[in-house]
Motif scaffolding. Structure first.
Motif, mmCIF file in Angstrom:
data_model
loop_
_atom_site.group_PDB
_atom_site.id
_atom_site.type_symbol
_atom_site.label_atom_id
_atom_site.label_comp_id
_atom_site.label_asym_id
_atom_site.label_seq_id
_atom_site.Cartn_x
_atom_site.Cartn_y
_atom_site.Cartn_z
ATOM 1 N N SER A 54 61.514 22.901 -54.121
ATOM 2 C CA SER A 54 60.886 21.653 -54.728
ATOM 3 C C SER A 54 61.101 21.685 -56.247
ATOM 4 N N ALA A 55 61.221 22.797 -56.925
ATOM 5 C CA ALA A 55 61.420 22.988 -58.362
ATOM 6 C C ALA A 55 63.155 22.592 -58.427
ATOM 7 N N ALA A 56 63.809 22.940 -57.800
ATOM 8 C CA ALA A 56 65.271 22.643 -57.923
ATOM 9 C C ALA A 56 65.485 21.135 -57.874
ATOM 10 N N ALA A 92 53.474 21.829 -59.265
ATOM 11 C CA ALA A 92 54.180 21.360 -60.817
ATOM 12 C C ALA A 92 55.182 20.533 -60.545
ATOM 13 N N PRO A 93 56.354 20.974 -59.623
ATOM 14 C CA PRO A 93 57.289 19.991 -59.532
ATOM 15 C C PRO A 93 56.993 18.855 -58.996
ATOM 16 N N LEU A 94 56.108 18.524 -58.044
ATOM 17 C CA LEU A 94 55.565 17.056 -57.743
ATOM 18 C C LEU A 94 54.953 16.321 -58.771
ATOM 19 N N LEU A 95 54.216 17.131 -59.728
ATOM 20 C CA LEU A 95 53.645 16.402 -60.568
ATOM 21 C C LEU A 95 54.557 15.977 -61.909
ATOM 22 N N CYS A 96 55.749 16.898 -61.998
ATOM 23 C CA CYS A 96 56.807 16.391 -62.917
ATOM 24 C C CYS A 96 57.649 15.275 -62.268
ATOM 25 N N ALA A 97 57.790 15.432 -60.987
ATOM 26 C CA ALA A 97 58.504 14.343 -60.192
ATOM 27 C C ALA A 97 57.753 12.919 -60.264
ATOM 28 N N LEU A 98 56.377 12.794 -60.074
ATOM 29 C CA LEU A 98 55.841 11.725 -60.624
ATOM 30 C C LEU A 98 55.623 11.181 -61.975
ATOM 31 N N TYR A 99 55.733 11.977 -62.816
ATOM 32 C CA TYR A 99 55.803 11.542 -64.288
ATOM 33 C C TYR A 99 57.125 10.885 -64.343
ATOM 34 N N PHE A 100 58.195 11.573 -64.180
ATOM 35 C CA PHE A 100 59.553 11.000 -64.513
ATOM 36 C C PHE A 100 59.748 9.712 -63.629
#
Length: 404
Positions: A54-56, A92-100
């Motif tokens: 997920s992070a990668a 956290a990866p999903l939250l960053c993806a939603l932000y981007f």
């Protein structure tokens, strides 16, 4: 701090992506081994592998923000099954993806993704986890928060870009306007210099030729002609000084001498007659007052036309006709005619030397067009050359205000 961050993002984007990705992997790894109360839960290989994937996936958010959001959402839903509690660190990866996704796409896409994520994660939490209503609302809140922040950032960036674009367009407009004004001023000064210098130099040249011809046989008349040359060159210097005065410093006073107009035509005609060019002046209709710009333009057209006759039509005479009509004034300057003996006078039509641009006729046409008139110059059917101009009696209201 914000400026430094933006500068690093602009000049070192790959470095910042590596640093951010490393931090994200570390946070996700901690979420895989630490629970909500901060206790170490042990390393679960499956949870760690899903969290790492997920992070990668976030590393490619620049090119595929929608696909990254889908992958991180699936991984986060799997983490709710493999992990005792779904923490913010694991998501956290999903939250960053939603932000981007919100930053790089439109509002509707970001809104649909945020709502779908909130619904799915809240549903998974209800089915899998045993928690209170507060925990369910917490999942719902942090699932919607990244999209809202990203949408706000995207709107701010679009607003700043629009402001910068308007500022750049305004700056380009100001620069273009400044260049246009400079070009117009250069053309105007060049036209005035040509009108002043060409007229007086042509007169002086014609009078010098007469003086050379009379020097031996009629020295008294030659001296008189030479005195006329002194007057012509003195007038040339005076008008040239006034024209160059346009380039004076701003603190110097403006010249007080009025611009020449049609009321000074008798003086102009007298100067040409002293240079050996017979000129007949005819006024048709009742004379009417002209606005200053029209008056100066009419005078310069007659002056330049007679100068061309003096330079190019040696031995010919000139006819100047001024006709006042309803709302316009017509100017006609013609050269060529019969000598007292009845034979046609020799006429040389205005011609251009190699490389010469014909600035006299160009200047006359520009002057006439600038005040709303028109000018034509062509051969006469019976020989000679004819210049005709039609000008309005008055220009726009600005000229009238200047006169008042």
């Amino acid at each position: 701090m914000t400026t430094t961050w933006q500068r690093l993002r602009q000049h070192h984007p790959r470095l910042m992506d590596v640093i951010g990705g490393t931090i994200l992997i570390a946070v996700t790894g901690l979420g895989a081994v630490i629970d909500r109360s901060g206790h170490f839960t042990g390393l679960d290989p499956l949870t760690s592998a899903i969290g790492l994937i997920s992070a990668a996936a976030v590393f490619v958010h620049h090119r595929h923000p929608r696909a990254v959001t889908a992958v991180t959402l699936v991984c986060t839903m799997l983490l709710t099954l493999t992990s005792p509690r779904l923490t913010v660190a694991l998501a956290a990866p999903l939250l960053c993806a939603l932000y981007f996704l919100a930053v790089r796409t439109d509002r509707s896409t970001a809104l649909r993704a945020s709502v779908a994520t909130a619904v799915l994660l809240t549903g998974m939490a209800v089915l899998v986890e045993s928690g209170g209503l507060g925990e369910r609302l917490g999942v719902l809140a942090w699932a919607l928060l990244p999209g809202a922040i990203g949408d706000s950032i995207r709107n701010r960036r679009a607003h700043l870009a629009a402001i910068e674009e308007r500022a750049e367009r305004a700056e380009r407009t100001r620069e273009e306007e400044a260049r246009r004004r400079v070009a117009d001023e250069r053309i105007r000064i060049a036209r005035d210099l040509h009108d002043v210098v060409a007229h007086h130099i042509a007169l002086a040249n014609a009078q010098a030729g007469i003086a050379v011809h009379l020097m031996d046989s009629h020295p008294a008349q030659a001296r008189e002609v030479l005195s006329h040359i002194t007057d012509a060159t003195g007038s040339a210097l005076q008008e040239l000084r006034a024209t160059v005065g346009l380039l004076r410093r701003a603190e110097e006073p403006a010249p007080l001498e009025p611009a020449p107009g049609l009321d000074r035509l008798p003086e102009l005609i007298h100067a040409f007659e002293r240079a050996g060019l017979p000129v007949r002046l005819t006024v048709e209709g009742e004379a009417r007052p002209l606005s200053p710009g029209i008056d100066l333009t009419a005078y310069r057209i007659v002056q330049e036309s007679l100068t061309n006759v003096a330079k190019h039509a040696c031995g010919a005479d000139a006819e100047v006709t001024i006709g006042y009509r309803d709302s316009r004034v017509a100017l006609t300057v013609a050269n060529g005619g019969s000598s007292p003996s009845g034979r046609p006078r020799p006429v040389l039509l205005p011609s251009q030397a190699p490389g010469e641009g014909g600035f006299g006729l160009i200047g006359m046409r520009e002057r006439a067009g600038a005040v709303g008139g028109r000018l034509t110059a062509d051969h006469r059917p019976g020989g000679g050359f004819l210049v005709t101009a039609e000008l309005p009696l008055r220009t726009a209201a600005r000229d009238d205000k200047d006169q008042a």
